[in-house]
Write a protein that holds these residues in place. Structure first.
Motif, PDB file in Angstrom:
ATOM      1  N   SER A  84       0.822  -1.225   0.000  1.00  0.00           N
ATOM      2  CA  SER A  84       0.000   0.000   0.000  1.00  0.00           C
ATOM      3  C   SER A  84       0.848   1.263   0.000  1.00  0.00           C
ATOM      4  O   SER A  84       0.513   2.233  -0.677  1.00  0.00           O
ATOM      5  N   HIS A  94      -5.019  -6.823  -4.138  1.00  0.00           N
ATOM      6  CA  HIS A  94      -5.526  -5.861  -5.136  1.00  0.00           C
ATOM      7  C   HIS A  94      -5.978  -4.577  -4.440  1.00  0.00           C
ATOM      8  O   HIS A  94      -5.741  -3.482  -4.948  1.00  0.00           O
ATOM      9  N   SER A  95      -6.603  -4.729  -3.281  1.00  0.00           N
ATOM     10  CA  SER A  95      -7.009  -3.545  -2.516  1.00  0.00           C
ATOM     11  C   SER A  95      -5.788  -2.739  -2.087  1.00  0.00           C
ATOM     12  O   SER A  95      -5.804  -1.505  -2.131  1.00  0.00           O
ATOM     13  N   ASN A 128      -4.631  -0.728  -4.920  1.00  0.00           N
ATOM     14  CA  ASN A 128      -5.536   0.407  -5.134  1.00  0.00           C
ATOM     15  C   ASN A 128      -5.273   1.507  -4.107  1.00  0.00           C
ATOM     16  O   ASN A 128      -5.325   2.699  -4.426  1.00  0.00           O
ATOM     17  N   ASN A 130      -2.301   3.405  -5.164  1.00  0.00           N
ATOM     18  CA  ASN A 130      -2.655   4.340  -6.229  1.00  0.00           C
ATOM     19  C   ASN A 130      -3.198   5.636  -5.624  1.00  0.00           C
ATOM     20  O   ASN A 130      -2.775   6.735  -5.991  1.00  0.00           O
TER      21      ASN A 130
END
Length: 193
Positions: A15, A134-135, A138, A141
């Motif tokens: 993250s 995947h979270s 994200n 991002n």
């Protein structure tokens, strides 16, 4: 599975540590136009070069993960910190920008390596961990784009996103080092019992 600190520390590594990629990517078009001086017609070709770097990185990342996972993750994150930082230095040079963006793309080697690490630490929760990965990307991002935007809005210029990215990569290295430290401590505690 989800109660393991290793799982959450690996997700935090993704993250935060990968946010630098998005710090640069989110503002690449105006940076190429305003700082590098590329025409808007060249932007797709520059992004294609970055994409080729990503393909190379994915192939290399899987190969490295199979050979020495933990060192691979550390070295890839150091790579990312170096070349994201280099983006800020070379953004005014056309050739320098092209070379650095390809090398930043190669930093995508982190994705398969972190995926393998996550599967290794997830235990019985591998399917859920894969979804959480995947979270995590994200989140990276959102974090990268937000912090890059703050740097630009704060008057540091379009190319400052590279330094923001380098900082995020260094934070990712710190999270991963904590993860490895926690893992070693729990292994030595288990061995002592």
């Amino acid at each position: 599975g989800l109660k393991k600190p290793q799982l959450w520390l690996t997700l935090a590594t993704a993250s935060i540590g990968f946010g630098g990629m998005f710090s640069v990517y989110s503002y690449i078009t105006p940076t190429l136009a305003e700082v590098t001086g590329f025409s808007s017609g060249l932007v797709p070709m520059v992004l294609a070069l970055w994409g080729i770097g990503m393909i190379v990185g994915n192939l290399i990342g899987g190969w490295l993960a199979d050979r020495a996972l933990v060192p691979a993750i550390f070295y890839i994150m150091i790579w990312n910190a170096v070349f994201l930082g280099a983006f800020s230095l070379f953004a005014s040079s056309g050739v320098g920008t092209l070379a650095v963006l390809f090398l930043i793309g190669c930093g995508f080697a982190l994705v398969p390596a972190l995926q393998v690490r996550l599967m290794n630490v997830a235990g019985e929760a591998q399917t859920l961990a894969a979804a959480l990965n995947h979270s995590a990307f994200n989140i990276s991002n959102a974090v990268g784009a937000s912090l890059g935007g703050l740097a630009i809005a704060g008057g540091l210029g379009w190319a400052s996103t590279g330094l923001v990215g380098a900082g995020l990569a260094i934070l990712g290295i710190i999270f991963f080092a904590i993860s490895i430290g926690v893992e070693k401590r729990s292994m030595s505690n288990s061995a002592a019992i």
